[in-house]
Design a protein around this motif. Structure first.
Motif, PDB file in Angstrom:
ATOM      1  N   VAL A  43       0.827  -1.197   0.000  1.00  0.00           N
ATOM      2  CA  VAL A  43       0.000   0.000   0.000  1.00  0.00           C
ATOM      3  C   VAL A  43       0.864   1.252   0.000  1.00  0.00           C
ATOM      4  CG1 VAL A  43      -0.220   0.227   2.514  1.00  0.00           C
ATOM      5  CG2 VAL A  43      -2.071   1.013   1.035  1.00  0.00           C
ATOM      6  N   PHE A  44       2.100   1.168   0.551  1.00  0.00           N
ATOM      7  CA  PHE A  44       3.043   2.279   0.493  1.00  0.00           C
ATOM      8  C   PHE A  44       3.980   2.171  -0.705  1.00  0.00           C
ATOM      9  CE2 PHE A  44       1.995   1.681   4.988  1.00  0.00           C
ATOM     10  CZ  PHE A  44       1.617   2.956   5.350  1.00  0.00           C
ATOM     11  N   PHE A  45       4.311   0.927  -1.077  1.00  0.00           N
ATOM     12  CA  PHE A  45       5.325   0.741  -2.108  1.00  0.00           C
ATOM     13  C   PHE A  45       4.831   1.184  -3.477  1.00  0.00           C
ATOM     14  CE2 PHE A  45       7.556  -1.942  -5.252  1.00  0.00           C
ATOM     15  CZ  PHE A  45       8.857  -1.532  -4.991  1.00  0.00           C
ATOM     16  N   GLU A  46       3.564   0.971  -3.780  1.00  0.00           N
ATOM     17  CA  GLU A  46       3.051   1.314  -5.115  1.00  0.00           C
ATOM     18  C   GLU A  46       3.157   2.810  -5.403  1.00  0.00           C
ATOM     19  OE1 GLU A  46      -0.878   0.533  -7.944  1.00  0.00           O
ATOM     20  OE2 GLU A  46      -0.949   0.062  -5.809  1.00  0.00           O
ATOM     21  N   PRO A  47       2.589   3.710  -4.570  1.00  0.00           N
ATOM     22  CA  PRO A  47       2.775   5.142  -4.851  1.00  0.00           C
ATOM     23  C   PRO A  47       4.220   5.586  -4.709  1.00  0.00           C
ATOM     24  CG  PRO A  47       1.698   4.832  -2.734  1.00  0.00           C
ATOM     25  CD  PRO A  47       1.729   3.488  -3.393  1.00  0.00           C
ATOM     26  N   LEU A  48       4.983   4.923  -3.825  1.00  0.00           N
ATOM     27  CA  LEU A  48       6.390   5.279  -3.653  1.00  0.00           C
ATOM     28  C   LEU A  48       7.179   4.992  -4.929  1.00  0.00           C
ATOM     29  CD1 LEU A  48       8.474   6.223  -1.467  1.00  0.00           C
ATOM     30  CD2 LEU A  48       8.899   3.808  -1.038  1.00  0.00           C
ATOM     31  N   LEU A  49       6.942   3.831  -5.524  1.00  0.00           N
ATOM     32  CA  LEU A  49       7.650   3.449  -6.735  1.00  0.00           C
ATOM     33  C   LEU A  49       7.255   4.327  -7.914  1.00  0.00           C
ATOM     34  CD1 LEU A  49       9.501   1.491  -8.287  1.00  0.00           C
ATOM     35  CD2 LEU A  49       7.509   0.001  -8.594  1.00  0.00           C
ATOM     36  N   LEU A  50       5.953   4.497  -8.131  1.00  0.00           N
ATOM     37  CA  LEU A  50       5.494   5.272  -9.276  1.00  0.00           C
ATOM     38  C   LEU A  50       5.882   6.740  -9.161  1.00  0.00           C
ATOM     39  CD1 LEU A  50       1.937   3.717  -9.743  1.00  0.00           C
ATOM     40  CD2 LEU A  50       3.976   3.280 -11.094  1.00  0.00           C
ATOM     41  N   GLY A  51       5.671   7.322  -7.990  1.00  0.00           N
ATOM     42  CA  GLY A  51       6.043   8.715  -7.787  1.00  0.00           C
ATOM     43  C   GLY A  51       7.532   8.944  -7.915  1.00  0.00           C
ATOM     44  N   GLY A  52       8.324   8.023  -7.366  1.00  0.00           N
ATOM     45  CA  GLY A  52       9.774   8.161  -7.461  1.00  0.00           C
ATOM     46  C   GLY A  52      10.275   8.077  -8.888  1.00  0.00           C
ATOM     47  N   MET A  53       9.740   7.143  -9.681  1.00  0.00           N
ATOM     48  CA  MET A  53      10.178   6.993 -11.063  1.00  0.00           C
ATOM     49  C   MET A  53       9.812   8.212 -11.893  1.00  0.00           C
ATOM     50  SD  MET A  53      11.900   4.287 -11.295  1.00  0.00           S
ATOM     51  CE  MET A  53      12.038   4.273 -13.079  1.00  0.00           C
ATOM     52  N   ILE A  54       8.608   8.732 -11.731  1.00  0.00           N
ATOM     53  CA  ILE A  54       8.201   9.926 -12.477  1.00  0.00           C
ATOM     54  C   ILE A  54       9.066  11.117 -12.098  1.00  0.00           C
ATOM     55  CG2 ILE A  54       6.347  11.624 -12.698  1.00  0.00           C
ATOM     56  CD1 ILE A  54       4.381   9.338 -12.695  1.00  0.00           C
ATOM     57  N   ALA A  55       9.374  11.253 -10.811  1.00  0.00           N
ATOM     58  CA  ALA A  55      10.206  12.370 -10.366  1.00  0.00           C
ATOM     59  C   ALA A  55      11.617  12.268 -10.925  1.00  0.00           C
ATOM     60  CB  ALA A  55      10.249  12.411  -8.836  1.00  0.00           C
ATOM     61  N   VAL A  56      12.184  11.069 -10.936  1.00  0.00           N
ATOM     62  CA  VAL A  56      13.538  10.886 -11.470  1.00  0.00           C
ATOM     63  C   VAL A  56      13.580  11.208 -12.952  1.00  0.00           C
ATOM     64  CG1 VAL A  56      15.302   9.162 -11.973  1.00  0.00           C
ATOM     65  CG2 VAL A  56      14.242   9.235  -9.719  1.00  0.00           C
TER      66      VAL A  56
END
Length: 264
Positions: A43-56
């Motif tokens: 539940v934390f990893f999904e937005p963490l992964l997607l948000g992090g990749m878009i930001a990078v």
């Protein structure tokens, strides 16, 4: 002579509904992530992964604007949009996935939605906190007002919740609406305010995008992030209307939907 039973106090009813929502949250977590505790991390990893990749990706593009290059601009912004899109997209299946629970009189249709939305809100708050700390470590800049950032996320959840209640009531009658909702949630991405600030746009375009309620919330978020470095434009009274009206329509629609389901 028979005596009518005393009516329960309002505080007792509220406590009962809170217990129901708490039980629904536990059930939803088990259903979505399994009974293993490590599964709850998704539940934390999904937005963490997607948000992090878009930001990078956007950070390496290297446009001329300072804020447009920052990691936290896109990472935290996408967390907000993730909460909005996730709440609305899951609303179409909320009633059908929990239909059996409606045989319990204590469980109401709004409770099913509230439980899901609380999970999304808590998860995105945690991820936003992580991205904020990462941003501080990367460039040493502390957000101007973390409280405004949390308010922006909270209001975004409420706006999405109102729309989700309306969508849930409509899909209980017309199941095909969920396909339209999913498509619209993606089409809304470039207009949501995630990728721009209002002051970067031409004046004629500013007047158009300010009709979109999420734009005001992204402006509030960036006001909390960057403070006086940029001119944020938002109207929380307008946002309040987008929270109140859909909630009234959605709750009224769910009341009618419960009667049509015929489980009571």
């Amino acid at each position: 002579m028979s005596e009518s039973a005393p009516r329960p106090l309002l505080i007792d009813c509220a406590r009962q509904q809170l217990r129901v929502i708490g039980a629904l949250i536990i059930r939803e977590m088990h259903t979505r992530f399994g009974r293993h505790r490590l599964g709850y991390l998704w539940v934390f990893f999904e937005p963490l992964l997607l948000g992090g990749m878009i930001a990078v990706i956007h950070s390496f593009r290297g446009s001329g604007d300072g804020a447009r290059n920052t990691f936290e601009f896109f990472s935290i912004g996408y967390v907000m949009f993730f909460a909005f899109r996730g709440i609305i997209n899951r609303s179409s299946a909320t009633i059908s996935a929990n239909r059996g629970l409606l045989y319990h009189r204590q469980v109401t249709l709004p409770d099913l939605f509230y439980a899901r939305h609380i999970i999304e809100g808590i998860a995105c708050t945690g991820v936003m906190t992580i991205f904020t700390l990462v941003g501080i470590v990367m460039d040493g800049e502390v957000p101007d007002s973390p409280m405004k950032m949390l308010c922006a996320l909270g209001l975004m959840v409420l706006v999405a919740q109102g729309v989700a209640l309306v969508v849930g009531a409509l899909t209980s009658e017309w199941e095909g609406i969920d396909r339209l909702v999913h498509a619209m949630s993606y089409l809304m991405l470039p207009f949501s305010g995630l990728f721009f600030m209002v002051e970067w746009l031409p004046e004629w375009m500013q007047e158009i995008v300010l009709w979109v309620p999420t734009v005001h919330l992204f402006e509030l978020l960036r006001d909390g992030q960057f403070g006086d470095r940029f001119r944020a434009t938002y109207d929380l009274t307008y946002v309040a209307g987008w929270i109140l009206v859909p909630h009234i329509l959605g709750l009224s629609g769910l009341r009618l939907a419960r009667q049509r389901i015929g489980l009571e």
